[in-house]
Design a protein around this motif. Structure first.
Motif, PDB file in Angstrom:
ATOM      1  N   GLY A 249       0.816  -1.171  -0.166  1.00  0.00           N
ATOM      2  CA  GLY A 249      -0.398  -0.365  -0.043  1.00  0.00           C
ATOM      3  C   GLY A 249       1.148   0.919   0.087  1.00  0.00           C
ATOM      4  O   GLY A 249       0.255   2.460  -0.727  1.00  0.00           O
ATOM      5  N   MET A 250       1.721   1.643   0.964  1.00  0.00           N
ATOM      6  CA  MET A 250       2.729   2.211   0.671  1.00  0.00           C
ATOM      7  C   MET A 250       3.123   2.547  -0.846  1.00  0.00           C
ATOM      8  O   MET A 250       3.701   3.485  -0.839  1.00  0.00           O
ATOM      9  N   GLY A 251       4.112   1.718  -0.928  1.00  0.00           N
ATOM     10  CA  GLY A 251       4.645   1.444  -2.349  1.00  0.00           C
ATOM     11  C   GLY A 251       3.198   2.401  -3.495  1.00  0.00           C
ATOM     12  O   GLY A 251       3.876   2.538  -4.597  1.00  0.00           O
ATOM     13  N   ASP A 252       2.664   1.513  -3.585  1.00  0.00           N
ATOM     14  CA  ASP A 252       1.271   2.547  -4.375  1.00  0.00           C
ATOM     15  C   ASP A 252       0.989   3.853  -4.169  1.00  0.00           C
ATOM     16  O   ASP A 252       0.011   4.778  -5.473  1.00  0.00           O
ATOM     17  N   THR A 253       1.362   4.430  -3.554  1.00  0.00           N
ATOM     18  CA  THR A 253       1.655   5.896  -3.442  1.00  0.00           C
ATOM     19  C   THR A 253       2.054   6.754  -4.894  1.00  0.00           C
ATOM     20  O   THR A 253       3.224   6.287  -4.895  1.00  0.00           O
ATOM     21  N   PRO A 254       1.079   7.733  -6.070  1.00  0.00           N
ATOM     22  CA  PRO A 254       2.389   8.528  -6.401  1.00  0.00           C
ATOM     23  C   PRO A 254       3.143   9.112  -5.623  1.00  0.00           C
ATOM     24  O   PRO A 254       2.656  10.103  -5.039  1.00  0.00           O
ATOM     25  N   THR A 255       4.419  10.069  -6.430  1.00  0.00           N
ATOM     26  CA  THR A 255       4.839  10.496  -5.641  1.00  0.00           C
ATOM     27  C   THR A 255       5.040  12.092  -6.245  1.00  0.00           C
ATOM     28  O   THR A 255       4.038  11.966  -7.674  1.00  0.00           O
ATOM     29  N   PRO A 256       5.472  13.481  -5.867  1.00  0.00           N
ATOM     30  CA  PRO A 256       4.604  14.853  -6.482  1.00  0.00           C
ATOM     31  C   PRO A 256       5.200  14.859  -7.952  1.00  0.00           C
ATOM     32  O   PRO A 256       4.428  14.836  -8.601  1.00  0.00           O
ATOM     33  N   ALA A 257       6.543  14.153  -8.289  1.00  0.00           N
ATOM     34  CA  ALA A 257       6.847  14.037  -9.381  1.00  0.00           C
ATOM     35  C   ALA A 257       6.223  13.572 -10.616  1.00  0.00           C
ATOM     36  O   ALA A 257       6.129  13.322 -11.903  1.00  0.00           O
ATOM     37  N   ALA A 258       6.111  12.516 -10.209  1.00  0.00           N
ATOM     38  CA  ALA A 258       4.981  11.534 -11.194  1.00  0.00           C
ATOM     39  C   ALA A 258       3.717  12.509 -11.088  1.00  0.00           C
ATOM     40  O   ALA A 258       2.874  11.963 -12.715  1.00  0.00           O
ATOM     41  N   ASN A 259       3.424  12.872  -9.804  1.00  0.00           N
ATOM     42  CA  ASN A 259       1.865  13.506 -10.372  1.00  0.00           C
ATOM     43  C   ASN A 259       1.943  14.970 -10.817  1.00  0.00           C
ATOM     44  O   ASN A 259       1.136  16.027 -10.912  1.00  0.00           O
ATOM     45  N   ALA A 260       2.628  15.759 -11.292  1.00  0.00           N
ATOM     46  CA  ALA A 260       3.296  17.242 -11.212  1.00  0.00           C
ATOM     47  C   ALA A 260       2.150  17.509 -12.699  1.00  0.00           C
ATOM     48  O   ALA A 260       2.051  18.670 -13.030  1.00  0.00           O
ATOM     49  N   ASN A 261       1.959  16.278 -13.840  1.00  0.00           N
ATOM     50  CA  ASN A 261       1.036  16.949 -15.013  1.00  0.00           C
ATOM     51  C   ASN A 261      -0.587  16.746 -14.843  1.00  0.00           C
ATOM     52  O   ASN A 261      -0.738  17.209 -15.607  1.00  0.00           O
ATOM     53  N   ALA A 262      -0.908  16.179 -13.465  1.00  0.00           N
ATOM     54  CA  ALA A 262      -1.825  16.210 -13.259  1.00  0.00           C
ATOM     55  C   ALA A 262      -2.776  17.478 -12.477  1.00  0.00           C
ATOM     56  O   ALA A 262      -1.438  18.476 -12.994  1.00  0.00           O
ATOM     57  N   ALA A 263      -3.574  18.016 -13.038  1.00  0.00           N
ATOM     58  CA  ALA A 263      -4.342  19.400 -12.815  1.00  0.00           C
ATOM     59  C   ALA A 263      -4.699  18.794 -11.315  1.00  0.00           C
ATOM     60  O   ALA A 263      -4.588  18.474 -10.744  1.00  0.00           O
ATOM     61  N   THR A 264      -4.483  21.056 -11.107  1.00  0.00           N
ATOM     62  CA  THR A 264      -4.058  20.866  -9.546  1.00  0.00           C
ATOM     63  C   THR A 264      -5.347  21.829  -8.996  1.00  0.00           C
ATOM     64  O   THR A 264      -5.823  22.677 -10.090  1.00  0.00           O
ATOM     65  N   ILE A 265      -5.872  21.604  -7.919  1.00  0.00           N
ATOM     66  CA  ILE A 265      -7.344  22.734  -7.780  1.00  0.00           C
ATOM     67  C   ILE A 265      -6.726  22.721  -6.327  1.00  0.00           C
ATOM     68  O   ILE A 265      -6.136  23.117  -5.672  1.00  0.00           O
ATOM     69  N   ASP A 266      -6.270  24.670  -6.453  1.00  0.00           N
ATOM     70  CA  ASP A 266      -6.709  25.107  -5.321  1.00  0.00           C
ATOM     71  C   ASP A 266      -7.536  25.498  -4.731  1.00  0.00           C
ATOM     72  O   ASP A 266      -8.448  26.032  -5.278  1.00  0.00           O
ATOM     73  N   VAL A 267      -7.528  25.454  -3.293  1.00  0.00           N
ATOM     74  CA  VAL A 267      -8.378  26.082  -2.338  1.00  0.00           C
ATOM     75  C   VAL A 267      -7.889  26.838  -1.408  1.00  0.00           C
ATOM     76  O   VAL A 267      -7.251  27.112  -1.031  1.00  0.00           O
ATOM     77  N   GLN A 268      -9.077  27.878  -0.401  1.00  0.00           N
ATOM     78  CA  GLN A 268      -8.173  28.607   0.104  1.00  0.00           C
ATOM     79  C   GLN A 268      -9.087  27.582   1.881  1.00  0.00           C
ATOM     80  O   GLN A 268     -10.893  27.788   1.222  1.00  0.00           O
TER      81      GLN A 268
END
Length: 68
Positions: free
Chosen positions: A42-61
């Motif tokens: 389960g810990m190995g399945d988490t995406p790294t921030p570098a692998a998720n760089a192309n994903a859409a980012t949602i900014d919230v406040q």
């Protein structure tokens, strides 16, 4: 008081085996091993921030909603 020697640990192990029985201890050991293996997978399945760089980012406040 000093730490326990190997003789003390063998006595403790023998008492635990007598109380719980070897079958329960074997089952508990395999269950613990399966849980650790699943946790590692389960810990190995988490995406790294570098692998998720192309994903859409949602900014919230965040807003403070504490009682007044």
């Amino acid at each position: 008081m000093g730490s326990l020697s190997i003789g003390h640990w063998l006595i403790v192990l023998a008492i635990v085996a007598l109380v719980f029985g070897t079958k329960k201890l074997r089952t508990a050991g395999s269950d613990l091993g399966s849980a650790v293996k699943a946790f590692k997978e389960g810990m190995g399945d988490t995406p790294t921030p570098a692998a998720n760089a192309n994903a859409a980012t949602i900014d919230v406040q965040a807003k403070d909603v504490s009682a007044k």
